[in-house]
Every structure is written in C-alpha cells, then in structure tokens.
Design a protein around this motif. Structure first.
Motif, PDB file in Angstrom:
ATOM      1  N   ALA A  14       0.814  -1.217   0.000  1.00 55.43           N
ATOM      2  CA  ALA A  14       0.000   0.000   0.000  1.00 55.43           C
ATOM      3  C   ALA A  14       0.847   1.267   0.000  1.00 55.43           C
ATOM      4  CB  ALA A  14      -0.915  -0.001   1.218  1.00 55.43           C
ATOM      5  N   THR A  15       2.141   1.121  -0.238  1.00 55.45           N
ATOM      6  CA  THR A  15       3.054   2.261  -0.098  1.00 55.45           C
ATOM      7  C   THR A  15       2.595   3.488  -0.865  1.00 55.45           C
ATOM      8  OG1 THR A  15       4.881   0.701   0.154  1.00 55.45           O
ATOM      9  CG2 THR A  15       5.450   2.997  -0.329  1.00 55.45           C
ATOM     10  N   ARG A  16       2.093   3.284  -2.066  1.00 53.18           N
ATOM     11  CA  ARG A  16       1.720   4.412  -2.920  1.00 53.18           C
ATOM     12  C   ARG A  16       0.242   4.787  -2.840  1.00 53.18           C
ATOM     13  NH1 ARG A  16       5.630   5.893  -6.490  1.00 53.18           N
ATOM     14  NH2 ARG A  16       7.430   4.518  -6.687  1.00 53.18           N
ATOM     15  N   TRP A  17      -0.513   4.133  -1.992  1.00 50.86           N
ATOM     16  CA  TRP A  17      -1.919   4.505  -1.861  1.00 50.86           C
ATOM     17  C   TRP A  17      -2.039   5.915  -1.271  1.00 50.86           C
ATOM     18  CZ3 TRP A  17      -4.730  -0.232   0.781  1.00 50.86           C
ATOM     19  CH2 TRP A  17      -4.659  -1.336  -0.082  1.00 50.86           C
ATOM     20  N   PRO A  18      -3.074   6.649  -1.647  1.00 52.03           N
ATOM     21  CA  PRO A  18      -3.345   7.931  -0.987  1.00 52.03           C
ATOM     22  C   PRO A  18      -4.012   7.704   0.364  1.00 52.03           C
ATOM     23  CG  PRO A  18      -5.056   7.465  -2.576  1.00 52.03           C
ATOM     24  CD  PRO A  18      -4.051   6.342  -2.710  1.00 52.03           C
ATOM     25  N   MET A  19      -4.102   8.757   1.146  1.00 53.33           N
ATOM     26  CA  MET A  19      -5.047   8.719   2.257  1.00 53.33           C
ATOM     27  C   MET A  19      -6.438   8.680   1.651  1.00 53.33           C
ATOM     28  SD  MET A  19      -5.914  11.543   5.250  1.00 53.33           S
ATOM     29  CE  MET A  19      -4.659  11.106   6.443  1.00 53.33           C
ATOM     30  N   VAL A  20      -7.345   7.926   2.254  1.00 49.17           N
ATOM     31  CA  VAL A  20      -8.721   7.812   1.766  1.00 49.17           C
ATOM     32  C   VAL A  20      -9.666   8.267   2.875  1.00 49.17           C
ATOM     33  CG1 VAL A  20     -10.500   6.278   0.855  1.00 49.17           C
ATOM     34  CG2 VAL A  20      -8.086   5.913   0.230  1.00 49.17           C
ATOM     35  N   THR A  21     -10.627   9.118   2.511  1.00 48.09           N
ATOM     36  CA  THR A  21     -11.615   9.603   3.466  1.00 48.09           C
ATOM     37  C   THR A  21     -12.934   9.819   2.747  1.00 48.09           C
ATOM     38  OG1 THR A  21     -12.047  11.296   5.155  1.00 48.09           O
ATOM     39  CG2 THR A  21     -10.999  12.021   3.108  1.00 48.09           C
ATOM     40  N   ASP A  22     -13.957  10.204   3.485  1.00 46.39           N
ATOM     41  CA  ASP A  22     -15.241  10.523   2.855  1.00 46.39           C
ATOM     42  C   ASP A  22     -15.582  11.983   3.128  1.00 46.39           C
ATOM     43  OD1 ASP A  22     -15.819  10.153   5.596  1.00 46.39           O
ATOM     44  OD2 ASP A  22     -17.926   9.806   5.122  1.00 46.39           O
ATOM     45  N   VAL A  23     -16.508  12.526   2.347  1.00 43.19           N
ATOM     46  CA  VAL A  23     -16.799  13.962   2.451  1.00 43.19           C
ATOM     47  C   VAL A  23     -17.422  14.335   3.789  1.00 43.19           C
ATOM     48  CG1 VAL A  23     -16.990  14.406  -0.010  1.00 43.19           C
ATOM     49  CG2 VAL A  23     -19.009  13.650   1.250  1.00 43.19           C
ATOM     50  N   ALA A  24     -18.064  13.384   4.449  1.00 47.72           N
ATOM     51  CA  ALA A  24     -18.667  13.674   5.751  1.00 47.72           C
ATOM     52  C   ALA A  24     -17.675  13.541   6.886  1.00 47.72           C
ATOM     53  CB  ALA A  24     -19.859  12.743   5.991  1.00 47.72           C
ATOM     54  N   ASP A  25     -16.437  13.163   6.555  1.00 43.93           N
ATOM     55  CA  ASP A  25     -15.376  13.026   7.550  1.00 43.93           C
ATOM     56  C   ASP A  25     -15.763  12.037   8.647  1.00 43.93           C
ATOM     57  OD1 ASP A  25     -12.811  13.577   8.460  1.00 43.93           O
ATOM     58  OD2 ASP A  25     -13.452  15.233   9.738  1.00 43.93           O
ATOM     59  N   THR A  26     -16.224  10.849   8.231  1.00 44.81           N
ATOM     60  CA  THR A  26     -16.588   9.820   9.206  1.00 44.81           C
ATOM     61  C   THR A  26     -15.520   8.744   9.358  1.00 44.81           C
ATOM     62  OG1 THR A  26     -17.741   8.431   7.583  1.00 44.81           O
ATOM     63  CG2 THR A  26     -19.033  10.151   8.693  1.00 44.81           C
ATOM     64  N   PHE A  27     -14.501   8.766   8.496  1.00 46.90           N
ATOM     65  CA  PHE A  27     -13.372   7.841   8.635  1.00 46.90           C
ATOM     66  C   PHE A  27     -12.242   8.336   7.745  1.00 46.90           C
ATOM     67  CE2 PHE A  27     -15.350   6.212   4.789  1.00 46.90           C
ATOM     68  CZ  PHE A  27     -14.261   5.901   3.986  1.00 46.90           C
ATOM     69  N   PHE A  31      -8.230   6.497   6.260  1.00 43.03           N
ATOM     70  CA  PHE A  31      -7.128   5.555   6.415  1.00 43.03           C
ATOM     71  C   PHE A  31      -5.994   5.935   5.480  1.00 43.03           C
ATOM     72  CE2 PHE A  31      -9.878   3.466   3.233  1.00 43.03           C
ATOM     73  CZ  PHE A  31      -8.973   3.091   2.249  1.00 43.03           C
ATOM     74  N   LYS A  32      -4.785   5.555   5.857  1.00 40.75           N
ATOM     75  CA  LYS A  32      -3.608   5.853   5.051  1.00 40.75           C
ATOM     76  C   LYS A  32      -2.517   4.834   5.376  1.00 40.75           C
ATOM     77  CE  LYS A  32      -0.619   8.953   6.401  1.00 40.75           C
ATOM     78  NZ  LYS A  32       0.121  10.153   6.891  1.00 40.75           N
ATOM     79  N   PRO A  33      -1.640   4.569   4.412  1.00 42.34           N
ATOM     80  CA  PRO A  33      -0.529   3.651   4.682  1.00 42.34           C
ATOM     81  C   PRO A  33       0.380   4.199   5.777  1.00 42.34           C
ATOM     82  CG  PRO A  33      -0.789   4.029   2.326  1.00 42.34           C
ATOM     83  CD  PRO A  33      -1.654   5.029   3.016  1.00 42.34           C
ATOM     84  N   GLU A  34       0.867   3.307   6.620  1.00 43.06           N
ATOM     85  CA  GLU A  34       1.746   3.706   7.714  1.00 43.06           C
ATOM     86  C   GLU A  34       2.597   2.514   8.123  1.00 43.06           C
ATOM     87  OE1 GLU A  34       3.362   6.246  10.651  1.00 43.06           O
ATOM     88  OE2 GLU A  34       1.893   6.766   9.114  1.00 43.06           O
ATOM     89  N   SER A  35       3.892   2.585   7.850  1.00 48.31           N
ATOM     90  CA  SER A  35       4.850   1.559   8.300  1.00 48.31           C
ATOM     91  C   SER A  35       4.450   0.155   7.880  1.00 48.31           C
ATOM     92  CB  SER A  35       5.008   1.622   9.822  1.00 48.31           C
ATOM     93  OG  SER A  35       5.367   2.916  10.240  1.00 48.31           O
ATOM     94  N   GLY A  36       3.992  -0.006   6.641  1.00 50.26           N
ATOM     95  CA  GLY A  36       3.628  -1.323   6.139  1.00 50.26           C
ATOM     96  C   GLY A  36       2.243  -1.789   6.542  1.00 50.26           C
ATOM     97  N   ARG A  37       1.514  -0.976   7.270  1.00 51.00           N
ATOM     98  CA  ARG A  37       0.146  -1.292   7.684  1.00 51.00           C
ATOM     99  C   ARG A  37      -0.761  -0.138   7.272  1.00 51.00           C
ATOM    100  NH1 ARG A  37       3.305  -3.187  12.187  1.00 51.00           N
ATOM    101  NH2 ARG A  37       3.109  -5.454  12.386  1.00 51.00           N
ATOM    102  N   LEU A  38      -2.016  -0.182   7.731  1.00 49.89           N
ATOM    103  CA  LEU A  38      -2.930   0.941   7.537  1.00 49.89           C
ATOM    104  C   LEU A  38      -3.183   1.629   8.860  1.00 49.89           C
ATOM    105  CD1 LEU A  38      -5.817  -0.046   5.089  1.00 49.89           C
ATOM    106  CD2 LEU A  38      -3.778   1.315   4.623  1.00 49.89           C
ATOM    107  N   LEU A  39      -3.069   2.954   8.852  1.00 49.29           N
ATOM    108  CA  LEU A  39      -3.516   3.763   9.977  1.00 49.29           C
ATOM    109  C   LEU A  39      -4.970   4.116   9.698  1.00 49.29           C
ATOM    110  CD1 LEU A  39      -1.667   6.810  11.531  1.00 49.29           C
ATOM    111  CD2 LEU A  39      -4.102   6.895  11.036  1.00 49.29           C
ATOM    112  N   ILE A  40      -5.845   3.838  10.654  1.00 45.13           N
ATOM    113  CA  ILE A  40      -7.287   3.987  10.459  1.00 45.13           C
ATOM    114  C   ILE A  40      -7.865   4.816  11.611  1.00 45.13           C
ATOM    115  CG2 ILE A  40      -9.480   2.740  10.235  1.00 45.13           C
ATOM    116  CD1 ILE A  40      -7.717   0.270   9.418  1.00 45.13           C
TER     117      ILE A  40
END
Length: 380
Positions: free
Chosen positions: A236-249, A251-260
């Motif tokens: 997931a190294t090159r994935w963007p941070m992903v969110t929704d317009v209502a700001d309810t969640f 996630f983004k890549p972090e140290s080989g895992r996902l920060l959520i």
C-alpha cells in the motif's frame, strides 16, 4: 532569567522557541518527560492545503516553504513526501452529494487544484475501495505526509543550538507577573522572563487561569486511531489517504500497515487520553462498508487531543490586558502542518515586532467567526 518562557513543548511551542531563539534567550517548559508526548506525537501527519477554513489553509500555505526547504542542518531527511488524498462521496446520500460539490468547487482554488476522478482511477490508486459504496470521487494531489518527529526534533535542536533551554518534567503549578517579569513555578524549579508564550495545547486555558488571564474557550476533542495489517502480499506504499466527504473515517498507509481512524471528535478534559473500544469498532465497521478489507485484529490503538475554539481558527497573539502573555493555542488538528507559520507569528507577537498587526485576526481578542482578509498571510 531569560527573555522568553514557553509553556508547552509540542510542535507549536517548539516552533515558537526556535524562531524566538534567533533574537533572545528561550526557556521551554514541558510538563512530560519528553516533549511531544500528547498531540504532536499522535498526529496523523498530513500536510494538506485543502484542509480547514480559509485561515488554516493560508497558514498551511505559508508553512510550505519551510517544510519544503528547511534551513541547512535542520534535518537529514525530507520533511514532506507525496501522498495525496482520495475523497469519496457515499452513494445515495443527498447531504454528502451537496458537500462533495462544495468541496470540489472550493478545492479548485487550491495551489494545486483538486480534480474529480473516475472509478478506474480510483481502483488504480486504491484497489480496496468498494466500487458500489461511492458515487463520486475526487483527488487532492498535493497533500503530503509530514515527518513529524524530524520537524519537531529540528525545532528542539535549533533551540538548544541557539543557546536555549528545554526543561522537561516541568509542569507549571503557578504563573504570575511581578516586577515586570512572568514567573513560572514548576516541578523543575522557578523560571522568569518578561514574556511568556502559552503553547500548552489542551491545557492552555488552565495555564491562562494560573496567570489570571481570561480563557479563550478551548474544547479538547479526542481523536482515535489504530494500525491494522494488510492482506499478505499487498503493498500500500503508494496509496493515498482515503476519506469521505462527511469526515466519518480515514485511512492511510503507515509503516507497512494501515492507519485507520473514525475521525471522532469527542469532548474530553485535558489529560493522557486513551482510545475507546467503541470508537475502534465504529471505524472497523465503516471501513468494512467502504472497502473490501477484512480487519480481523488491531495491532495498536491510541488517541490524542485536538484543541479548538468555536471558529476552529488558531489563537495567536498577545493578550491586551496581560502584558507579555502571548497565546499560541487552539491549533485543532492543524498544528503540525501550520507549525512554521504560527511559530513565526507567535515569535513576532512575543517580540512585539511589526508582524503583530498583520496577523491581528488570529489574536485572542478577535471576534469569533470573523475571518476578515488573509492577504497579509502571503508576506510571512
């Protein structure tokens, strides 16, 4: 005796100390055993000129030159690295569709404009996004990861290199003005200076109370985050941070895992906050709906405090009825990305240099919700 006392060793206080140490003696007082234990050390570490109100975006843009090209010797590693943010509009939600359209129009004025992208590009950029969950998507291409530790430590090293002191385990128990000096009684002894900068984060109103200064109405808000494993073989190294317009969640890549995170903002008293299991469960449920990822276990969860006032705009400047008492507070979730700018503004206020007038709209006496004009921000 020094020229400046700074209460709070997070990234904002460290930034102010760094710039003040250019022209005077600085003592930074940190209540924990290491600076940055609370909000700074628990940041999602994103630089985004699309984030926050007009004031915040201006402060962020003003911080970009420092973050992009820090002074020689400040750090050995880049402070910013490309990331991008993918923002999704949940299908069938009228309010979300309206918010998406507003956000898209607003983002067109950013230094690097947002752009709407099609499902094929969404899949290429983040293949776990569930195709039927969203109706529209936009990319904020210029958002970047921030090396928070490198930034914070660079400021602290700079304070020391310029002859300043960083005193830890120095919680302020009393703060009063006598003989033209602010005197701080702390767990590490008593310190004095003509000027004090209140950069105490969630505790800033408490510090003001010790000094007999009117509080600004800080609201400490808990934000929860955790790390989860990715499926085997997924990079997931090159994935963007992903969110929704209502700001309810998000996630983004972090140290080989996902920060959520569930993007929660739960009012809390100042303290060493801990994650709530319910918030973690809510984030997992939301991610299961929006993506194809199956989260079976949480590696590590934590929480931090985002301290804000009613208009969600930083409070920076000298209090008119308390000479030498300078606020640097209410940075909400924007403290890291705006640190170079707000640090310089606070330093100007503490030195009482002409920059004070240019940034009066951030002062503790400003009318709330009055953003006025921000043309002067470009001069920083």
């Amino acid at each position: 005796m020094r020229d400046f006392l700074i209460v709070g060793g997070g990234v904002a206080g460290a930034s102010a100390g760094y710039f003040l140490a250019e022209s005077g003696g600085v003592t930074l007082l940190e209540m924990e055993r290491a600076p940055g234990y609370h909000s700074t050390g628990r940041s999602a570490a994103l630089f985004s000129e699309y984030f926050g109100n007009q004031a915040v975006r201006a402060l962020t843009a003003a911080s970009r030159p420092f973050l992009t090209t820090p002074p020689p010797g400040f750090t050995d590693a880049p402070l910013l690295t490309p990331r991008g943010v993918l923002t999704l509009c949940p299908a069938g939600a009228v309010d979300a569709a309206e918010r998406f359209a507003e956000m898209l129009a607003d983002g067109l004025s950013a230094p690097t404009p947002v752009r709407e992208i099609d499902p094929d590009e969404v899949r290429r950029r983040c293949p776990i996004v569930r195709s039927g969950w969203y109706s529209r998507a936009m990319l904020k291409p210029a958002a970047m990861d921030i090396d928070v530790d490198a930034l914070h430590q660079g400021f602290l090293r700079g304070i020391r290199a310029r002859g300043g002191q960083v005193i830890t385990s120095a919680r302020v128990r009393g703060l009063f003005r006598r003989g033209g000096l602010w005197r701080a009684v702390t767990d590490a002894g008593e310190f004095a200076a003509p000027t004090v900068v209140n950069a105490a984060g969630a505790w800033a109103d408490e510090v003001a109370g010790l000094a007999g200064v009117r509080p600004v109405g800080l609201r400490p808000l808990r934000r929860t985050a955790f790390l989860a494993d990715l499926p085997g073989g997924v990079d997931a190294t090159r994935w963007p941070m992903v969110t929704d317009v209502a700001d309810t969640f998000y996630f983004k890549p972090e140290s080989g895992r996902l920060l959520i995170s569930p993007a929660d903002a739960t009012p809390m008293p100042p303290g060493d906050v801990r994650p709530d299991d319910l918030d973690v469960a809510i984030a997992v449920e939301r991610l299961h709906k929006a993506t194809t990822l199956e989260i079976r276990s949480v590696r590590h969860a934590w929480a931090g405090l985002r301290s804000a006032v009613a208009d969600d705009t930083p409070v920076v400047g000298e209090t008119p009825d308390a000479p030498g008492f300078v606020w640097l507070a209410a940075l909400s979730g924007y403290g890291v990305q705006t640190a170079p700018a707000v640090g310089q503004i606070a330093a100007a206020a503490a030195r009482r240099t002409p920059a004070d007038a240019a940034y009066a709209h951030l002062s503790p006496e400003r009318p709330l919700l009055d953003l006025r004009t921000w043309n002067d921000m470009e001069r920083l």
